[in-house]
Design a protein around this motif. Structure first.
Motif, PDB file in Angstrom:
ATOM      1  N   GLY A  87       0.764  -1.095  -0.001  1.00  0.00           N
ATOM      2  CA  GLY A  87      -0.176   0.131  -0.016  1.00  0.00           C
ATOM      3  C   GLY A  87       0.807   1.201   0.067  1.00  0.00           C
ATOM      4  N   SER A  88       1.973   1.206   0.105  1.00  0.00           N
ATOM      5  CA  SER A  88       2.928   2.236   0.053  1.00  0.00           C
ATOM      6  C   SER A  88       3.074   3.343  -1.066  1.00  0.00           C
ATOM      7  CB  SER A  88       4.285   1.821   0.422  1.00  0.00           C
ATOM      8  OG  SER A  88       5.217   2.693   1.142  1.00  0.00           O
ATOM      9  N   PRO A  89       2.973   2.863  -2.022  1.00  0.00           N
ATOM     10  CA  PRO A  89       2.916   3.898  -3.401  1.00  0.00           C
ATOM     11  C   PRO A  89       1.601   4.446  -3.463  1.00  0.00           C
ATOM     12  CG  PRO A  89       3.949   1.788  -4.101  1.00  0.00           C
ATOM     13  CD  PRO A  89       3.535   1.354  -2.597  1.00  0.00           C
ATOM     14  N   THR A  90       0.641   3.707  -3.191  1.00  0.00           N
ATOM     15  CA  THR A  90      -0.674   4.437  -2.930  1.00  0.00           C
ATOM     16  C   THR A  90      -0.752   5.419  -2.004  1.00  0.00           C
ATOM     17  OG1 THR A  90      -1.689   2.378  -3.970  1.00  0.00           O
ATOM     18  CG2 THR A  90      -3.265   3.948  -2.972  1.00  0.00           C
ATOM     19  N   LEU A  91      -0.267   5.387  -0.799  1.00  0.00           N
ATOM     20  CA  LEU A  91      -0.328   6.379   0.175  1.00  0.00           C
ATOM     21  C   LEU A  91       0.655   7.427  -0.419  1.00  0.00           C
ATOM     22  CD1 LEU A  91       0.093   4.249   3.383  1.00  0.00           C
ATOM     23  CD2 LEU A  91      -1.966   5.545   2.587  1.00  0.00           C
ATOM     24  N   ALA A 123       1.203   8.485  -3.400  1.00  0.00           N
ATOM     25  CA  ALA A 123       0.451   9.269  -4.711  1.00  0.00           C
ATOM     26  C   ALA A 123      -0.670   9.890  -3.925  1.00  0.00           C
ATOM     27  CB  ALA A 123       0.071   7.905  -5.476  1.00  0.00           C
ATOM     28  N   SER A 124      -1.342   9.371  -3.006  1.00  0.00           N
ATOM     29  CA  SER A 124      -2.527  10.095  -2.378  1.00  0.00           C
ATOM     30  C   SER A 124      -2.063  11.127  -1.790  1.00  0.00           C
ATOM     31  CB  SER A 124      -3.517   9.245  -1.735  1.00  0.00           C
ATOM     32  OG  SER A 124      -2.694   8.719  -0.475  1.00  0.00           O
ATOM     33  N   ARG A 125      -0.941  11.359  -1.123  1.00  0.00           N
ATOM     34  CA  ARG A 125      -0.558  12.244  -0.229  1.00  0.00           C
ATOM     35  C   ARG A 125       0.019  13.332  -0.885  1.00  0.00           C
ATOM     36  NH1 ARG A 125      -1.809  14.450   4.267  1.00  0.00           N
ATOM     37  NH2 ARG A 125      -2.075  12.275   5.075  1.00  0.00           N
ATOM     38  N   GLN A 140       3.615   7.927   8.777  1.00  0.00           N
ATOM     39  CA  GLN A 140       2.954   6.707   8.205  1.00  0.00           C
ATOM     40  C   GLN A 140       3.914   5.708   7.768  1.00  0.00           C
ATOM     41  OE1 GLN A 140       0.908   7.959   4.652  1.00  0.00           O
ATOM     42  NE2 GLN A 140      -0.827   8.843   5.768  1.00  0.00           N
TER      43      GLN A 140
END
Length: 70
Positions: A5-9, A11-13, A65
């Protein structure tokens, strides 16, 4: 270190940070355009300060995070 889930977090941040900076920029521009003289300079400085605060807050959130996931 590479969590699923790290790249998603990240990208969203990044997206949230970009939106916040655009809002701060447009708000500062609108307020600065509505006044002139010394208040315009104060609004410019306040906009710069808020921009730095937004960046530092979002970097802090990313670090928190990352540390809690690791």
């Amino acid at each position: 270190m590479g969590e699923a889930g790290s790249p998603t977090l990240l990208a969203s941040r990044v997206f949230v940070t970009w939106v916040e900076l655009v809002i701060v920029g447009f708000g500062g521009t609108a307020l600065g355009g509505a006044v002139s003289g010394p208040p315009e300079l104060i609004i410019y400085f306040a906009t710069t300060l808020v921009t730095v605060a937004v960046l530092l807050y979002n970097i802090d959130q990313l670090i928190q995070q990352r540390l809690s996931a690791g």
